[in-house]
Design an enzyme around this catalytic site. Sequence first.
Site, mmCIF file in Angstrom:
data_model
loop_
_atom_site.group_PDB
_atom_site.id
_atom_site.type_symbol
_atom_site.label_atom_id
_atom_site.label_comp_id
_atom_site.label_asym_id
_atom_site.label_seq_id
_atom_site.Cartn_x
_atom_site.Cartn_y
_atom_site.Cartn_z
ATOM 1 C CE LYS A 73 -4.001 -2.054 2.444
ATOM 2 N NZ LYS A 73 -4.915 -2.227 3.419
ATOM 3 C CB ILE A 160 8.219 5.804 -0.947
ATOM 4 C CG1 ILE A 160 7.270 6.497 -2.358
ATOM 5 C CG2 ILE A 160 7.443 4.920 0.005
ATOM 6 C CD1 ILE A 160 8.486 7.060 -3.175
ATOM 7 C CD GLU A 251 16.997 4.208 11.816
ATOM 8 O OE1 GLU A 251 16.449 4.884 11.087
ATOM 9 O OE2 GLU A 251 16.546 3.816 13.087
#
Length: 298
Positions: A73, A160, A251
């Site tokens: 999604k 994004i 990360e």
Amino acid sequence: MKLQYTEEKPIQLFPQLFYQQPRVLAPKRQDVLTVTPWLAPIIWDGTFSPEILESAYLPLNLTIGVTAFAVGKYTRFVGRFLQSAEKHFMKGYRVNYYIFTDNPETIPNVQLQPGRRLVIVPVKKYPSWQELSMRRMEAINKHIAETSHQEVDYLFCLHIDMVFCNAWGPETLGDMVAAIHPGYFNVPRSQFPYERRSSSAAYIPDGEGDFYYGGAVFGGLVRKVYEFTKTCHMTILTDKANGIMAAWKEESHLNRHFLSHKPSKVLSPEYLWDDRKPKPPEIHLIRFSTVDKNYKEI
């Protein structure tokens, strides 16, 4: 004495510019750290001249690449990301947007400026965002090796679900660039969420660490990004082989790498902000920020 042929014209490296004289004893920013202990600049609003940098970088005819993953999604964020990038990201430069997606047909057709193009990079569907996070470094590294090393000079790897809010320009270019996480720029390193298990390849002991860097923004020369993503992918695989998943996935590995391989340039939280946080006085200008979203829907 410089010898000069009669027909030779002196080379002018910088066009004639008129700007305020830099003052050694009067820095424009005294409220924030502007250089690291290893002499890498920390980029804040007011610490650089956009005009001088443009005059130096624009003649180089550079192409800048951007990678971003839009899977599941998260494809809903592509349009806003690209539209904001066209307004603010590296204006006047050639740009390749590499959108990695498992659903290419849902990527919107955004009008781009001349010299800028959208490239869809198909990826397979992953069962969870955790798995995707662990695969991101591998996918970027593979794409650099196969394609983008021939197409771009610099490559930024971004999330994004963010938008550009103000100018992001050549002040961000460097060999290897990291961004300070907005949640930890004003706290002691004892509070950084580093991986603290010594069994992990991302392990950082107590009492060590410079900054806490965000995984949503990193970049640099394309060959340097290739080396970086390869190393991080290998340490992720090492953990996987030992049945370990680092505290904050890729990360954590990014932060471990930048502890021993210092970035050549550090971006302030202006370049990785979270609009859910109140803006402190040190942040004069927000350039790139997260999109407010309903996590239950994605």
